[in-house]
Every structure is written in structure tokens, then in C-alpha cells.
Design a protein around this motif. Sequence first.
Motif, PDB file in Angstrom:
ATOM      1  N   ALA A   1       0.823  -1.206   0.000  1.00 59.62           N
ATOM      2  CA  ALA A   1       0.000   0.000   0.000  1.00 59.62           C
ATOM      3  C   ALA A   1       0.858   1.257   0.000  1.00 59.62           C
ATOM      4  CB  ALA A   1      -0.909   0.005   1.226  1.00 59.62           C
ATOM      5  N   CYS A   2       0.358   2.278  -0.666  1.00 60.64           N
ATOM      6  CA  CYS A   2       0.955   3.613  -0.620  1.00 60.64           C
ATOM      7  C   CYS A   2      -0.162   4.625  -0.368  1.00 60.64           C
ATOM      8  CB  CYS A   2       1.647   3.959  -1.935  1.00 60.64           C
ATOM      9  SG  CYS A   2       3.132   3.005  -2.307  1.00 60.64           S
ATOM     10  N   SER A   3      -0.048   5.371   0.711  1.00 62.64           N
ATOM     11  CA  SER A   3      -1.054   6.368   1.044  1.00 62.64           C
ATOM     12  C   SER A   3      -0.792   7.676   0.309  1.00 62.64           C
ATOM     13  CB  SER A   3      -1.092   6.603   2.560  1.00 62.64           C
ATOM     14  OG  SER A   3      -1.616   5.473   3.221  1.00 62.64           O
ATOM     15  N   GLN A   4      -1.789   8.515   0.344  1.00 67.37           N
ATOM     16  CA  GLN A   4      -1.704   9.792  -0.370  1.00 67.37           C
ATOM     17  C   GLN A   4      -0.651  10.695   0.262  1.00 67.37           C
ATOM     18  OE1 GLN A   4      -5.539  11.751  -1.399  1.00 67.37           O
ATOM     19  NE2 GLN A   4      -4.713  13.427  -0.151  1.00 67.37           N
ATOM     20  N   LEU A   5       0.377  11.036  -0.519  1.00 61.68           N
ATOM     21  CA  LEU A   5       1.381  12.009  -0.082  1.00 61.68           C
ATOM     22  C   LEU A   5       0.828  13.414  -0.260  1.00 61.68           C
ATOM     23  CD1 LEU A   5       4.428  12.401   0.800  1.00 61.68           C
ATOM     24  CD2 LEU A   5       4.906  12.687  -1.645  1.00 61.68           C
ATOM     25  N   VAL A   6       0.285  13.685  -1.453  1.00 63.34           N
ATOM     26  CA  VAL A   6      -0.295  14.989  -1.755  1.00 63.34           C
ATOM     27  C   VAL A   6      -1.116  14.862  -3.037  1.00 63.34           C
ATOM     28  CG1 VAL A   6       1.714  15.764  -3.111  1.00 63.34           C
ATOM     29  CG2 VAL A   6       0.226  17.473  -2.033  1.00 63.34           C
ATOM     30  N   VAL A   7      -2.149  15.673  -3.157  1.00 63.97           N
ATOM     31  CA  VAL A   7      -2.898  15.819  -4.401  1.00 63.97           C
ATOM     32  C   VAL A   7      -2.562  17.209  -4.912  1.00 63.97           C
ATOM     33  CG1 VAL A   7      -5.174  15.900  -5.486  1.00 63.97           C
ATOM     34  CG2 VAL A   7      -4.718  14.262  -3.666  1.00 63.97           C
TER      35      VAL A   7
ATOM     36  N   ILE B   1      -0.339  11.791  -5.752  1.00 66.49           N
ATOM     37  CA  ILE B   1       1.059  11.354  -5.677  1.00 66.49           C
ATOM     38  C   ILE B   1       1.276  10.579  -4.386  1.00 66.49           C
ATOM     39  CG2 ILE B   1       3.461  12.127  -5.602  1.00 66.49           C
ATOM     40  CD1 ILE B   1       1.197  14.688  -6.904  1.00 66.49           C
ATOM     41  N   VAL B   2       2.071   9.515  -4.470  1.00 68.92           N
ATOM     42  CA  VAL B   2       2.440   8.738  -3.284  1.00 68.92           C
ATOM     43  C   VAL B   2       3.951   8.519  -3.297  1.00 68.92           C
ATOM     44  CG1 VAL B   2       0.194   7.562  -3.342  1.00 68.92           C
ATOM     45  CG2 VAL B   2       2.182   6.425  -4.344  1.00 68.92           C
ATOM     46  N   GLY B   3       4.482   8.105  -2.139  1.00 64.34           N
ATOM     47  CA  GLY B   3       5.898   7.758  -2.060  1.00 64.34           C
ATOM     48  C   GLY B   3       6.711   8.723  -1.229  1.00 64.34           C
ATOM     49  N   GLY B   4       7.994   8.882  -1.592  1.00 65.38           N
ATOM     50  CA  GLY B   4       8.926   9.690  -0.816  1.00 65.38           C
ATOM     51  C   GLY B   4       8.560  11.160  -0.784  1.00 65.38           C
TER      52      GLY B   4
END
Length: 347
Positions: free
Chosen positions: A25-31, A51-54
Motif C-alpha cells: 500500500a501507498c497512502s496519499q502524499l499529496v494531491v 502522488i504517493v511515495g517519498g
Amino acid sequence: MLAYLTTIALLAHHVAAQGNMLRFACSQLVVDRVDPIVQPGIPYAAHLHQIVGGNSFNLTMDPANHDLPSLSTCTSCSFKEDFSNYWTAVMFFHHKNGSYIRVPQTGNGGPQGQLDNKGGLDVYYIPSGKVTAFKPGFRMIAGNAANTVDSKVNKQAICNRCWTGTSDTPFVGGAPCSGSDTVDIPADPKCKMIRQTIIFPTCWDGKNLDSPDHQSHVAYSGGYASGGGACPSAFPVKVPQIMYEVMWNVTNFADKSLWPADGTAPFVYSMDIGGPAAHGDYVFGWQGNTLQAAMDNNCNLNADCPKAGIHKQTDAEYNACTKAQMAPETVDGWIKALPLGDKAVKA
């Protein structure tokens, strides 16, 4: 019952055939309305992305000087060694009064276990035989954000599936992008969730970390959703197959009386040109050689893999990794129009 058992048997065969794979799973980093691959350095880019991830994700991310693992302080993906960035367009519901609202996202379930994410998407790395991990600076795109013609989309690589329940257990359907899966977003009030699948190429030219169209340095090799087949001579390096799954929860929009009266689509991606424009972007950012070690040591699903040195974070840890918009605008709640130039405005 026989049809159900047949479906489960086919799914089990598909999973067994592809062997171990990372699925997490990758949660929402930013829209945010930014795109460091297609429109680097430009705030308020052509359309909105999730966008998800670092959290070192930025406007430019020049591969020569933007090392994601060293610049990121957290990742919204469950493996703490993965600072890659993954993003897709955003799906909106178009109300008959002309306003729009973002369709919420949820984690995927099914036979391989429930994934928890706060928005965002689920990511797969599927090996087929010996694969070579991506190199620092590598990036690519699957799909075409400007496409408006269904027939130009590779249905085996980009598709949508209608789920008629809010739970995907028991699992419905076969392998991704098969059977009744469609290129366009399903417009059926029976759909309670829509699963979008984006499958990336599995063969690399072994030389270029990117290309002008962000696609010409890689190639598909068949074997979609199973790790890919033999690579063509011009793209001799087999890489892990990346697959995104986005679970769009459309339960609250099943009342057809809320849909546009003129028959236009009730669900649209943030480009506002139709379902065929679905696409995904990827920037590699695993720490050190951890992705190669994960592939070599048959690390599986969403769990610690000591042989590769990869560690699953708690849900709370990766859900907490977020960052502020670089192109600030309203993206939550009802908005008057899709943000396609002017900033979004509340309805």
C-alpha cells in the motif's frame, strides 16, 4: 457455485504462475497540480495528480541531483526503504448541477490480503525470471494523458473493473485487464467501486534512464500482469513489472438521478477528456540495492523480508507521511470546475 469455484481456481493459477511478488500500500502524499516528469518546474501544471511515495517529491526532481532516498525523510509507501514516487490522474464525479468532487480511494483486498491506505494506491513489483532493478534516476510513464481514442489504448495494460460490492472479498473476476474490464471508466449505477489498473513495460534498453516521451526507452513484452515475457533485442534488460491498482469508491454516486442529464460521463479523470487518457508516472527511488535484493530473494507481498533488508512500516507510519501542495488550491469538497488552468474554486 461452480462458476465461483472456477473463478477462484483461475485466479490461484494466475498468482501461482507469477511466483512471489511485492504487493504493498501507498497512502496519499499529496494531491497537487505538478508533474516533474512532463512539466518540470511548473506549478499549476496541465492537470491534477494524486502522488504517493517519498516526501522529497518536488517540482523539478532533476535526476542528476535529486536522490530520492537521501533527500526524503519519510515515505507514504509501506516499505520504509522505498522512496520512489508513483502518481496517477485523479477521478472526479460530475454532478448534474455542473460541480465536481474527487472520488475517494480505498485500499485493495482480495485473496492476497487487505491493504490499508489513506487514499493513494497499491503498487506491485512482479518479477518473471531473473530481473534487473531500476537504476537511480530512472523514470517512465504508462499510458497517454492526451489520448481520446479507446482503440489506441492497450487494454492489457490499462483498464477499469466494476465492483458491484463495497468489499472485494470474495474476489470478482480473473487476472487484471481481462474479461469484462474496460478502457473507459464504467458508468453503471451497480458499480460500488471501480478498480483502475495501470501496468508498466518490463523491458529496458539498458542505456537510457529516460527518453523524450518518457516511454521510448522501455517496451512491453506481453505477459501482462504476470511479469512479462521475453524481451526484444532492442530492449534486452528485463526489469520488474510495476503495476498500480487504484480502488475508487463510487458508492455515494450510485444514484443515477445525480448524473448529468445530457448523458455525459458521470466519472472523469482530471484531464476531462475521457477514460482513454488514464496514465501513470514512476520515478525510481529505492534505497541502495534493496529492490534488487528483494527480487533476488523472492520477497513476497506486504511483509518484512530480512534477506533483502526491507521492512514494512506500520499503517500509522506511512499514513502520516504527507507534504503540502506546491500548487496550492482547493481539491477537497465540491468545486465549480475541474482545475485546468485556473485554480479550483469551491462550489
